[in-house]
Design a protein around this motif. Structure first.
Motif, PDB file in Angstrom:
ATOM      1  N   GLY A 114      20.229  21.767  20.887  1.00 55.14           N
ATOM      2  CA  GLY A 114      19.928  22.887  21.779  1.00 55.14           C
ATOM      3  C   GLY A 114      18.610  23.544  21.464  1.00 55.14           C
ATOM      4  N   LEU A 115      18.315  23.725  20.187  1.00 51.74           N
ATOM      5  CA  LEU A 115      17.059  24.343  19.790  1.00 51.74           C
ATOM      6  C   LEU A 115      15.856  23.489  20.179  1.00 51.74           C
ATOM      7  N   VAL A 116      15.928  22.199  19.922  1.00 44.07           N
ATOM      8  CA  VAL A 116      14.819  21.305  20.297  1.00 44.07           C
ATOM      9  C   VAL A 116      14.651  21.287  21.814  1.00 44.07           C
ATOM     10  N   THR A 117      15.751  21.318  22.552  1.00 44.18           N
ATOM     11  CA  THR A 117      15.669  21.338  24.012  1.00 44.18           C
ATOM     12  C   THR A 117      15.043  22.638  24.503  1.00 44.18           C
ATOM     13  N   LEU A 118      15.395  23.753  23.895  1.00 42.15           N
ATOM     14  CA  LEU A 118      14.765  25.027  24.265  1.00 42.15           C
ATOM     15  C   LEU A 118      13.270  25.028  23.960  1.00 42.15           C
ATOM     16  N   LEU A 119      12.887  24.458  22.819  1.00 47.07           N
ATOM     17  CA  LEU A 119      11.468  24.368  22.496  1.00 47.07           C
ATOM     18  C   LEU A 119      10.730  23.467  23.488  1.00 47.07           C
ATOM     19  N   ALA A 120      11.366  22.373  23.888  1.00 45.24           N
ATOM     20  CA  ALA A 120      10.761  21.488  24.881  1.00 45.24           C
ATOM     21  C   ALA A 120      10.641  22.195  26.233  1.00 45.24           C
ATOM     22  N   ALA A 121      11.658  22.976  26.607  1.00 48.55           N
ATOM     23  CA  ALA A 121      11.607  23.717  27.868  1.00 48.55           C
ATOM     24  C   ALA A 121      10.492  24.741  27.840  1.00 48.55           C
ATOM     25  N   TRP A 122      10.350  25.419  26.717  1.00 50.10           N
ATOM     26  CA  TRP A 122       9.281  26.410  26.585  1.00 50.10           C
ATOM     27  C   TRP A 122       7.913  25.742  26.732  1.00 50.10           C
ATOM     28  N   ARG A 123       7.758  24.572  26.125  1.00 46.84           N
ATOM     29  CA  ARG A 123       6.491  23.839  26.196  1.00 46.84           C
ATOM     30  C   ARG A 123       6.268  23.239  27.578  1.00 46.84           C
TER      31      ARG A 123
END
Length: 126
Positions: A114-123
């Motif tokens: 979930g954290l990596v996905t949120l970081l990818a979404a932010w980017r």
């Protein structure tokens, strides 16, 4: 002898799965998603390598918001599948098979994906 009353059907929404069960099911779902995305990804890659016009068409497809959302889903699928696979490998060699440790590793897989996905979404959407 009285016959045992058996359920007519299983109501899957009433079954309480432990967190490790959800990680296992999501591992299979993420693997299926990754398998299904291979043909369109190869087609986009082929299109982008066909020439300047093909590259521009591929760039236009990838820039579409729906494509970005699909890419974000694939980021989650890849990260979850990788981490859950590593967790399963560790369990296969009897590392972390205790109940407390298995719960922690399940939670770690879900939170990290979930954290990596949120970081990818932010980017991706910034």
């Amino acid at each position: 002898m009285k016959p045992i009353a058996r359920p007519v059907y299983l109501d899957l929404f009433r079954i309480h799965l432990p967190l490790a069960g959800w990680v296992s099911i999501l591992h299979r779902v993420s693997g299926a998603l990754l398998f299904l995305v291979v043909p369109p990804a190869v087609w986009i890659l082929s299109l982008s390598l066909s020439g300047e016009a093909g590259f521009q068409r591929a760039a236009d497809y990838v820039a579409h918001p729906l494509s970005k959302l699909i890419l974000l889903l694939m980021v989650w699928a890849f990260v979850h599948h990788l981490l859950a696979g590593l967790r399963h490998l560790a369990l296969d060699v009897h590392w972390g098979v205790g109940l407390k440790c298995a719960r922690k590793s399940s939670l770690a897989v879900i939170l990290a994906a979930g954290l990596v996905t949120l970081l990818a979404a932010w980017r991706l959407f910034a």
